[in-house]
Design a protein around this motif. Structure first.
Motif, PDB file in Angstrom:
ATOM      1  N   UNK A   1      25.963 -35.473  66.950  1.00 30.33           N
ATOM      2  CA  UNK A   1      26.082 -34.876  65.757  1.00 30.33           C
ATOM      3  C   UNK A   1      26.401 -35.888  64.115  1.00 30.33           C
ATOM      4  N   UNK A   2      26.909 -36.405  64.747  1.00 33.32           N
ATOM      5  CA  UNK A   2      26.290 -37.880  63.879  1.00 33.32           C
ATOM      6  C   UNK A   2      25.662 -37.957  62.922  1.00 33.32           C
ATOM      7  N   UNK A   3      23.801 -38.141  63.784  1.00 36.06           N
ATOM      8  CA  UNK A   3      22.433 -37.767  63.422  1.00 36.06           C
ATOM      9  C   UNK A   3      22.568 -36.919  62.506  1.00 36.06           C
ATOM     10  N   UNK A   4      22.852 -35.877  62.562  1.00 40.62           N
ATOM     11  CA  UNK A   4      22.476 -34.982  61.809  1.00 40.62           C
ATOM     12  C   UNK A   4      23.261 -35.114  59.995  1.00 40.62           C
ATOM     13  N   UNK A   5      24.561 -35.605  60.216  1.00 40.01           N
ATOM     14  CA  UNK A   5      25.340 -35.657  58.818  1.00 40.01           C
ATOM     15  C   UNK A   5      24.110 -35.635  57.752  1.00 40.01           C
ATOM     16  N   UNK A   6      24.332 -35.451  56.492  1.00 38.68           N
ATOM     17  CA  UNK A   6      23.782 -35.303  55.029  1.00 38.68           C
ATOM     18  C   UNK A   6      23.695 -36.676  54.708  1.00 38.68           C
ATOM     19  N   UNK A   7      23.132 -37.382  53.876  1.00 34.81           N
ATOM     20  CA  UNK A   7      23.495 -38.267  53.219  1.00 34.81           C
ATOM     21  C   UNK A   7      24.488 -38.652  52.351  1.00 34.81           C
ATOM     22  N   UNK A   8      25.239 -39.644  51.888  1.00 33.17           N
ATOM     23  CA  UNK A   8      26.168 -40.024  51.060  1.00 33.17           C
ATOM     24  C   UNK A   8      25.841 -38.828  49.791  1.00 33.17           C
TER      25      UNK A   8
END
Ligand code: 1PZ
Length: 208
Positions: free
Chosen positions: A156-163
């Motif tokens: 799931x970490x690959x789908x996180x939004x950007x900062x």
């Protein structure tokens, strides 16, 4: 926990609520009996953060909210956090799946995860959240999660939004967020330590 509710600056609400709870704890340091309904209310504010993370983390939000709902139910018969431990130690159900003491341990891990994420965010300007989130998760939660959960979380970490996207969703700038994250870190630590002490003082280790 109302999905439709719009909070203009969730980080402000979170920082204020945790500061208030930790101040109350300091002032009542002899008894330090945190009320369970009060704790649930404060801890539930954190779930707003999940909603900024996208659909992949919906399951984390549902998990977290389910544990909190279990605790809110418990507050009808257990007024304080330590009452929860009393009941489960008496029934030998401290670590039993779904027990109050186990739910409290999981919610505590969630609060600690948020603290670790904030610390990671303060320590880097990396515009991707993947490393920040993976490091924090690896420190705080991964050791206690099953292989299947860990694998799903890391994927799931690959789908996180950007900062930048996250800050925008939170309605913050780098500077305003930094202040509030520091306030949360300082206020949540004594609360997390207090929860740990409830177990440790009853000779329950924290390796689960
Ligand atoms: C901006 C950076 C974002 C980082 C996102 C990191 C998200 C990590 C999500 C972790 C999901 C864990 C999901 C499932 C966990 C379950 O195995 C346990 C089961 O407990 P059991 O029923 O066996 O007693 N459930 C939990 O640990 C409760 C849920 C905790 C989730 C806390 C997440 C807080 C994240 C805040 C994000 C801003």
């Amino acid at each position: 926990m109302d999905e439709g509710e719009v909070i203009e600056q969730p980080l402000t609400a979170i920082a204020e609520a945790f500061e208030e709870l930790s101040k109350w704890m300091k002032e009542n340091s002899d008894g330090r009996h945190i009320r369970l309904d009060n704790f649930c209310e404060v801890a539930s504010l954190v779930s707003v953060l999940f909603r900024c993370l996208g659909l992949a983390f919906k399951f984390a939000e549902l998990e977290y909210v389910a544990k909190l709902e279990g605790l809110l139910e418990a507050s009808k018969t257990c007024p304080t956090l330590q009452d929860i431990l009393e009941v489960d130690v008496g029934n030998d159900t401290v670590k039993t799946s779904g027990s109050y003491s186990r739910n409290l341990r999981r919610v505590r891990q969630g609060l600690d995860l948020v603290r670790a994420i904030f610390e990671q965010l303060l320590s880097t300007e990396d515009s991707s959240l993947k490393d920040v989130a993976s490091t924090a998760y690896g420190q705080v939660c991964a050791p206690y999660h099953t292989w299947a959960v860990r694998t799903a979380v890391y994927a799931g970490m690959y789908t996180l939004p950007t900062r930048e996207q996250l800050l925008m969703k939170l309605n913050e700038t780098e500077q305003s967020a930094e202040k509030k994250m520091k306030r949360y870190i300082a206020a949540s630590l004594p609360i997390i330590e207090y929860i740990d002490s409830l177990y440790l003082s009853r000779n329950i280790t924290l390796d689960w």
